[in-house]
Design a protein around this motif. Structure first.
Motif, PDB file in Angstrom:
ATOM      1  N   GLY A  26      48.788  32.985  40.140  1.00  0.00           N
ATOM      2  CA  GLY A  26      48.055  31.966  40.873  1.00  0.00           C
ATOM      3  C   GLY A  26      48.408  32.030  42.349  1.00  0.00           C
ATOM      4  O   GLY A  26      49.449  32.573  42.728  1.00  0.00           O
ATOM      5  N   ARG A  27      47.520  31.484  43.199  1.00  0.00           N
ATOM      6  CA  ARG A  27      47.740  31.562  44.645  1.00  0.00           C
ATOM      7  C   ARG A  27      48.141  32.977  45.042  1.00  0.00           C
ATOM      8  O   ARG A  27      49.258  33.210  45.545  1.00  0.00           O
ATOM      9  N   PRO A  56      43.175  33.900  39.616  1.00  0.00           N
ATOM     10  CA  PRO A  56      43.139  32.478  39.248  1.00  0.00           C
ATOM     11  C   PRO A  56      42.734  31.581  40.417  1.00  0.00           C
ATOM     12  O   PRO A  56      42.294  30.453  40.213  1.00  0.00           O
ATOM     13  N   ASP A  57      42.909  32.072  41.645  1.00  0.00           N
ATOM     14  CA  ASP A  57      42.585  31.305  42.856  1.00  0.00           C
ATOM     15  C   ASP A  57      42.042  32.296  43.884  1.00  0.00           C
ATOM     16  O   ASP A  57      42.257  33.498  43.748  1.00  0.00           O
ATOM     17  N   PRO A  58      41.386  31.778  44.927  1.00  0.00           N
ATOM     18  CA  PRO A  58      40.891  32.693  45.958  1.00  0.00           C
ATOM     19  C   PRO A  58      42.023  33.474  46.629  1.00  0.00           C
ATOM     20  O   PRO A  58      43.161  33.004  46.691  1.00  0.00           O
ATOM     21  N   THR A  74      36.854  35.376  41.317  1.00  0.00           N
ATOM     22  CA  THR A  74      37.830  34.316  41.611  1.00  0.00           C
ATOM     23  C   THR A  74      37.429  32.995  40.941  1.00  0.00           C
ATOM     24  O   THR A  74      38.171  32.025  41.022  1.00  0.00           O
ATOM     25  N   ASP A  75      36.265  32.982  40.293  1.00  0.00           N
ATOM     26  CA  ASP A  75      35.839  31.774  39.586  1.00  0.00           C
ATOM     27  C   ASP A  75      36.453  31.798  38.179  1.00  0.00           C
ATOM     28  O   ASP A  75      36.323  32.780  37.452  1.00  0.00           O
ATOM     29  N   ARG A  76      37.132  30.705  37.812  1.00  0.00           N
ATOM     30  CA  ARG A  76      37.901  30.725  36.555  1.00  0.00           C
ATOM     31  C   ARG A  76      37.028  30.863  35.314  1.00  0.00           C
ATOM     32  O   ARG A  76      37.388  31.571  34.369  1.00  0.00           O
ATOM     33  N   GLU A 101      48.738  30.569  36.020  1.00  0.00           N
ATOM     34  CA  GLU A 101      48.300  29.197  36.299  1.00  0.00           C
ATOM     35  C   GLU A 101      46.912  28.871  35.757  1.00  0.00           C
ATOM     36  O   GLU A 101      46.739  28.718  34.553  1.00  0.00           O
ATOM     37  N   GLY A 102      45.906  28.786  36.607  1.00  0.00           N
ATOM     38  CA  GLY A 102      44.584  28.325  36.198  1.00  0.00           C
ATOM     39  C   GLY A 102      43.897  29.201  35.149  1.00  0.00           C
ATOM     40  O   GLY A 102      42.916  28.775  34.534  1.00  0.00           O
ATOM     41  N   ASP A 253      43.951  27.224  52.674  1.00  0.00           N
ATOM     42  CA  ASP A 253      44.916  27.740  51.698  1.00  0.00           C
ATOM     43  C   ASP A 253      45.633  28.956  52.258  1.00  0.00           C
ATOM     44  O   ASP A 253      44.994  29.851  52.799  1.00  0.00           O
ATOM     45  N   ASP A 278      50.863  19.463  46.827  1.00  0.00           N
ATOM     46  CA  ASP A 278      49.692  20.130  46.261  1.00  0.00           C
ATOM     47  C   ASP A 278      49.185  19.275  45.104  1.00  0.00           C
ATOM     48  O   ASP A 278      49.610  19.430  43.962  1.00  0.00           O
TER      49      ASP A 278
END
Ligand code: 5GP
Ligand code: MN
Length: 347
Positions: A26-27, A56-58, A74-76, A101-102, A253, A278
């Motif tokens: 993530g991130r 999981p994130d941009p 990048t879209d979950r 993460e996501g 971000d 966050d």
């Protein structure tokens, strides 16, 4: 280092797969983006695979150039959909599945083979069908570089790597070493040398990574250094950035990336800890000088871990503190005690 056994093992997984995805933490940072981009580029250009990088994130804006011309998601929800038609999942730059993460539920639900290529301590080997892991490298990119060199089509010659892969590998290694300031091993410089000789434009990478900031970032850095950072007597620096700090400076971000390193410029600071609000928790980044373990502080007190000199974790609400305004006092107390109990070890 010769990784030909790892290359052969990875090759056998590749042979049975047509639709391959990569996933990272993530991130994502430069190493996460760079290792994903280089893997996808190699699979597509050299192996003719349908290869997609899942995030999981941009990806931070200054590192996103490594993905130019490559397939990535990048879209979950879209990433979860792609996993359903994936024959092989290559996991890059993380040691345990929770770090995605996501995308963690989607990755746990994925039943196909998983290969790990990573450089963190304590990889969760039981979660992967093949584990290529070494902590004595600068970055996931360095490890992947060596594994790719061992592939029959590259045959130890970096100039045979697709240009996009070579550029992405140099980028990830550069960000994970903080531009050759930390975790530089003999292999790190050999890799840099091989990629330069193969035509990678390092000045362009440096311009994109480090000379493309918005003024907002420098204004925020000024405020951090002139007032927010607190120096502790035992050699610590504590910085807590509440949501209002991000709002006031209009930060995107990833725009505080690297802030945690700055207090280490002070002679008497041996550990710097920076917490960012966050949502309903704080993300913690820790950096230390040799002889003081950032990893132990993260692991024992902040639900995290990482490398000896660069680690991360969290402060949870309500488990650790009852509200966000208590974060600074909580982190300061723990850090001061940790530093008193862990005097610097001379190397
Ligand atoms: P950063 O401060 O750049 O977010 O993270 C620095 C390093 O700390 C990362 O390379 C990663 O190894 C580690 N790290 C960050 N967050 C976590 C976490 O929540 N858990 C663990 N185990 N490691 C983390
Ligand atoms: Mn990394």
């Amino acid at each position: 280092m010769d990784r030909s056994k790892d290359s052969a093992s990875l090759s056998s997984f590749l042979a049975g797969a047509k639709h391959i995805s990569t996933v990272t933490h993530g991130r994502p940072d430069g190493d996460a983006a760079g290792s994903s981009a280089s893997m996808v580029s190699y699979l597509e250009s050299c192996r003719g695979k349908d290869a997609v990088a899942l995030f999981p994130d941009p990806v931070p804006e200054n590192a996103a150039f490594v993905l130019d011309g490559l397939k990535y998601i990048t879209d979950r929800d879209e990433a979860a959909g792609r996993l359903q038609s994936t024959d092989l999942l290559i996991c890059l730059d993380f040691n345990t599945l929770s770090r995605v993460e996501g995308l963690v539920d989607a990755v746990r639900a994925y039943k196909g083979p998983k290969v790990l290529i990573d450089h963190h301590e304590e990889p969760d080997t039981a979660s992967f069908d093949l584990c290529i892991s070494d902590t004595r490298v600068s970055s996931a990119c360095e490890l992947l570089y060596e594994v790719l060199l061992g592939m029959p089509d590259i045959a130890g010659d970096p100039s045979r790597l697709p240009a996009a892969a070579a550029r992405a590998l140099m980028t990830g290694m550069t960000t994970d070493t903080n531009n050759f300031a930390n975790s530089v091993w003999p292999g790190t410089l050999q890799m840099a040398s091989g990629l330069l000789a193969a035509g990678v434009d390092r000045e362009d990478i440096i311009d994109r990574l480090y000379h493309s900031e918005r003024p907002n970032r420098l204004a925020a850095m000024g405020e951090m250094l002139s007032g927010r950072m607190k120096i502790l007597p035992a050699g610590g620096a504590v910085t807590v950035l509440p949501q209002s700090f991000f709002d006031r400076h209009g930060l995107l971000d990833g725009e505080t990336e690297g802030f945690v390193n700055m207090p280490l410029a002070l002679k008497d600071v041996r550990l710097s800890i920076l917490a960012r609000e966050d949502g309903d928790f704080f993300r913690v980044s820790i950096r230390s000088k040799r002889g003081t373990s950032a990893r132990l502080l993260a692991k024992n007190f902040f639900h995290g871990g990482g490398h000896e000199q660069a680690s991360g974790g969290r402060v949870l609400i309500p488990q650790d503190i009852s509200c966000a305004t208590e974060a600074e006092e909580y982190i300061t107390g723990i850090t001061a005690r940790f530093l008193q109990e862990n005097t610097a070890v001379k190397n």
